[in-house]
Design a protein around this motif. Structure first.
Motif, PDB file in Angstrom:
ATOM      1  N   HIS A  97       0.836  -1.210   0.000  1.00  0.00           N
ATOM      2  CA  HIS A  97       0.000   0.000   0.000  1.00  0.00           C
ATOM      3  C   HIS A  97       0.867   1.255   0.000  1.00  0.00           C
ATOM      4  O   HIS A  97       0.569   2.226  -0.708  1.00  0.00           O
ATOM      5  N   THR A  98       1.916   1.251   0.795  1.00  0.00           N
ATOM      6  CA  THR A  98       2.755   2.447   0.906  1.00  0.00           C
ATOM      7  C   THR A  98       3.443   2.763  -0.413  1.00  0.00           C
ATOM      8  O   THR A  98       3.482   3.926  -0.839  1.00  0.00           O
ATOM      9  N   ARG A  99       3.970   1.748  -1.078  1.00  0.00           N
ATOM     10  CA  ARG A  99       4.619   1.982  -2.383  1.00  0.00           C
ATOM     11  C   ARG A  99       3.587   2.381  -3.433  1.00  0.00           C
ATOM     12  O   ARG A  99       3.883   3.179  -4.330  1.00  0.00           O
ATOM     13  N   PHE A 100       2.403   1.836  -3.330  1.00  0.00           N
ATOM     14  CA  PHE A 100       1.327   2.203  -4.248  1.00  0.00           C
ATOM     15  C   PHE A 100       0.988   3.682  -4.101  1.00  0.00           C
ATOM     16  O   PHE A 100       0.817   4.391  -5.093  1.00  0.00           O
ATOM     17  N   TRP A 101       0.900   4.162  -2.862  1.00  0.00           N
ATOM     18  CA  TRP A 101       0.562   5.572  -2.625  1.00  0.00           C
ATOM     19  C   TRP A 101       1.689   6.504  -3.051  1.00  0.00           C
ATOM     20  O   TRP A 101       1.430   7.598  -3.566  1.00  0.00           O
ATOM     21  N   VAL A 102       2.925   6.094  -2.828  1.00  0.00           N
ATOM     22  CA  VAL A 102       4.052   6.903  -3.299  1.00  0.00           C
ATOM     23  C   VAL A 102       4.022   7.013  -4.820  1.00  0.00           C
ATOM     24  O   VAL A 102       4.195   8.097  -5.390  1.00  0.00           O
ATOM     25  N   LEU A 103       3.782   5.880  -5.484  1.00  0.00           N
ATOM     26  CA  LEU A 103       3.669   5.887  -6.947  1.00  0.00           C
ATOM     27  C   LEU A 103       2.510   6.766  -7.397  1.00  0.00           C
ATOM     28  O   LEU A 103       2.624   7.507  -8.389  1.00  0.00           O
ATOM     29  N   GLN A 104       1.402   6.730  -6.670  1.00  0.00           N
ATOM     30  CA  GLN A 104       0.241   7.550  -7.008  1.00  0.00           C
ATOM     31  C   GLN A 104       0.572   9.034  -6.910  1.00  0.00           C
ATOM     32  O   GLN A 104       0.249   9.810  -7.817  1.00  0.00           O
TER      33      GLN A 104
ATOM     34  N   PHE B  93      -6.222   4.242   7.672  1.00  0.00           N
ATOM     35  CA  PHE B  93      -5.277   4.879   6.757  1.00  0.00           C
ATOM     36  C   PHE B  93      -5.721   4.722   5.309  1.00  0.00           C
ATOM     37  O   PHE B  93      -5.636   5.664   4.504  1.00  0.00           O
ATOM     38  N   ILE B  94      -6.205   3.533   4.963  1.00  0.00           N
ATOM     39  CA  ILE B  94      -6.668   3.280   3.596  1.00  0.00           C
ATOM     40  C   ILE B  94      -7.846   4.181   3.256  1.00  0.00           C
ATOM     41  O   ILE B  94      -7.899   4.800   2.177  1.00  0.00           O
ATOM     42  N   ILE B  95      -8.817   4.274   4.174  1.00  0.00           N
ATOM     43  CA  ILE B  95      -9.996   5.121   3.948  1.00  0.00           C
ATOM     44  C   ILE B  95      -9.578   6.579   3.807  1.00  0.00           C
ATOM     45  O   ILE B  95     -10.078   7.314   2.943  1.00  0.00           O
ATOM     46  N   PHE B  96      -8.650   7.007   4.644  1.00  0.00           N
ATOM     47  CA  PHE B  96      -8.185   8.397   4.601  1.00  0.00           C
ATOM     48  C   PHE B  96      -7.536   8.720   3.260  1.00  0.00           C
ATOM     49  O   PHE B  96      -7.826   9.757   2.645  1.00  0.00           O
ATOM     50  N   MET B  97      -6.655   7.845   2.785  1.00  0.00           N
ATOM     51  CA  MET B  97      -5.974   8.099   1.518  1.00  0.00           C
ATOM     52  C   MET B  97      -6.949   8.055   0.343  1.00  0.00           C
ATOM     53  O   MET B  97      -6.819   8.839  -0.610  1.00  0.00           O
ATOM     54  N   LEU B  98      -7.944   7.178   0.415  1.00  0.00           N
ATOM     55  CA  LEU B  98      -8.979   7.155  -0.625  1.00  0.00           C
ATOM     56  C   LEU B  98      -9.788   8.450  -0.605  1.00  0.00           C
ATOM     57  O   LEU B  98     -10.118   9.010  -1.658  1.00  0.00           O
ATOM     58  N   ALA B  99     -10.117   8.930   0.590  1.00  0.00           N
ATOM     59  CA  ALA B  99     -10.876  10.181   0.715  1.00  0.00           C
ATOM     60  C   ALA B  99     -10.089  11.343   0.128  1.00  0.00           C
ATOM     61  O   ALA B  99     -10.659  12.225  -0.544  1.00  0.00           O
ATOM     62  N   MET B 100      -8.771  11.372   0.356  1.00  0.00           N
ATOM     63  CA  MET B 100      -7.947  12.446  -0.196  1.00  0.00           C
ATOM     64  C   MET B 100      -7.894  12.371  -1.727  1.00  0.00           C
ATOM     65  O   MET B 100      -7.871  13.396  -2.411  1.00  0.00           O
ATOM     66  N   SER B 101      -7.890  11.156  -2.265  1.00  0.00           N
ATOM     67  CA  SER B 101      -7.910  10.993  -3.719  1.00  0.00           C
ATOM     68  C   SER B 101      -9.213  11.511  -4.312  1.00  0.00           C
ATOM     69  O   SER B 101      -9.220  12.211  -5.329  1.00  0.00           O
ATOM     70  N   VAL B 102     -10.337  11.169  -3.660  1.00  0.00           N
ATOM     71  CA  VAL B 102     -11.642  11.635  -4.129  1.00  0.00           C
ATOM     72  C   VAL B 102     -11.727  13.154  -4.021  1.00  0.00           C
ATOM     73  O   VAL B 102     -12.229  13.827  -4.935  1.00  0.00           O
ATOM     74  N   LEU B 103     -11.240  13.710  -2.904  1.00  0.00           N
ATOM     75  CA  LEU B 103     -11.245  15.168  -2.735  1.00  0.00           C
ATOM     76  C   LEU B 103     -10.403  15.845  -3.805  1.00  0.00           C
ATOM     77  O   LEU B 103     -10.776  16.910  -4.324  1.00  0.00           O
ATOM     78  N   SER B 104      -9.273  15.239  -4.156  1.00  0.00           N
ATOM     79  CA  SER B 104      -8.426  15.786  -5.212  1.00  0.00           C
ATOM     80  C   SER B 104      -9.170  15.831  -6.543  1.00  0.00           C
ATOM     81  O   SER B 104      -9.103  16.831  -7.276  1.00  0.00           O
ATOM     82  N   VAL B 105      -9.912  14.757  -6.862  1.00  0.00           N
ATOM     83  CA  VAL B 105     -10.697  14.714  -8.099  1.00  0.00           C
ATOM     84  C   VAL B 105     -11.757  15.807  -8.089  1.00  0.00           C
ATOM     85  O   VAL B 105     -11.940  16.531  -9.079  1.00  0.00           O
TER      86      VAL B 105
END
Length: 235
Positions: free
Chosen positions: A74-81, A197-209
Motif C-alpha cells: 500500500h505504501t509503495r502504491f501511494w508513493v507511486l500515485q 489509513f486506507i480510507i483516509f488516503m482514498l478520501a484524499m484521492s476523491v477530494l483531489s478529483v
C-alpha cells in the motif's frame, strides 16, 4: 519514506502560477498526503510480511500468502500515485518556465531596441516579476494538466480496488497455493489502523478529483464571463 524535498520545491514553484483552488490542491497534497504518509506510515505498516502471522510453519507459505494478497505494498502504491498524479503539474511548470524565459528575452530586446526596423512582439503571458496570466496556450496547458490529474486519480482509485480486492484491511487472509498445501489463515497486524489509513488516503484521492473538477468549471465560467464583459464593453 525517503526525502520529499525535491517534490516540495517543484510544487512550490507551481503554486505561484496556479489559481486559488490550485493552491488548495497543493496544500492537500502536501499536508494530508505527503506529510501524513511520511510521518505515520512506517509506524503502522512497517515490515508487513514479517509482521504477518500464519497458522503454519511451512517454509515459504507466508511469503506466498503475502505476495498473492499484496502484489504491491500500500505504501509503495501511494508513493507511486503521488508521483504520477504530480507529473502533469510538473509538465505544466516546464511550459510556464519556457514561456517566462521567452518573454524575458523579448523584454530585453525591447529594452535594447537594437533593430528598429524589425517588429518585436510584446510579452503576452507574463509581467516583469514573472507572474503569468492564464490565457491562450497557458490556459490550455493548465486545463490539460487538470484533466490528466483527474484521469490519473480515478485510475489509481479503481486500480487500488482491483489490486487488493478490498477497501478495509481484513483481520485474516485465507490462502491456499504455492507452498501452502492446505487452507492457511494468515493474520494481519494492526488491521484497524491500516483500514483507517486506507480510507483516509482514498478520501484524499476523491477530494483531489472533486477539487480539480470544480477548478475546471470555475476556469470555464470565468473565461465565459470575461468574454461576455469584453463583448459588452465593445458595443
Amino acid at each position: 519514506m525517503g526525502d520529499w524535498s525535491f517534490l516540495s520545491e517543484m510544487l512550490d514553484k507551481v503554486e505561484s502560477h496556479s489559481t486559488l483552488l490550485g493552491k488548495v490542491w497543493m496544500s492537500i497534497l502536501f499536508i494530508f498526503r505527503i506529510f501524513i504518509l511520511a510521518a505515520g506510515v512506517d509506524g503502522i505498516w512497517g515490515d508487513e510480511q514479517a509482521n504477518m502471522d500464519c497458522n503454519t510453519l511451512s517454509p515459504g507459505c507466508r511469503n506466498a500468502c503475502y505476495d498473492a494478497s499484496f502484489p504491491i505494498s500500500h505504501t509503495r502504491f501511494w508513493v507511486l500515485q503521488i508521483l504520477t498524479v504530480s507529473t502533469p503539474t510538473f509538465i505544466y511548470l516546464g511550459h510556464v518556465m519556457l514561456v517566462i524565459r521567452k518573454e524575458n528575452k523579448l523584454r530585453r530586446q525591447l529594452g535594447q531596441k537594437c533593430d528598429s526596423n524589425r517588429m518585436i512582439k510584446s510579452p503576452k503571458y507574463s509581467d516583469e516579476r514573472g507572474k503569468v496570466q492564464l490565457k491562450g496556450l497557458l490556459l490550455v496547458s493548465y486545463m490539460l494538466q487538470l484533466f490528466f490529474k483527474i484521469l490519473l486519480e480515478v485510475a489509481f482509485i479503481v486500480g487500488q480496488y482491483f489490486i487488493y480486492g478490498f477497501i478495509l484491511m481484513p483481520n485474516v487472509i485465507t490462502f491456499k497455493g504455492g507452498n501452502c498445501r492446505t487452507d492457511t489463515d494468515c493474520y494481519i497486524s494492526r488491521p484497524t489502523e491500516k483500514s483507517v489509513f486506507i480510507i483516509f488516503m482514498l478520501a484524499m484521492s476523491v477530494l483531489s478529483v472533486v477539487l480539480n473538477i470544480i477548478e475546471i468549471f470555475q476556469l470555464m465560467i470565468s473565461k465565459m464571463r470575461h468574454r461576455e464583459n469584453k463583448s459588452i464593453g465593445s458595443i
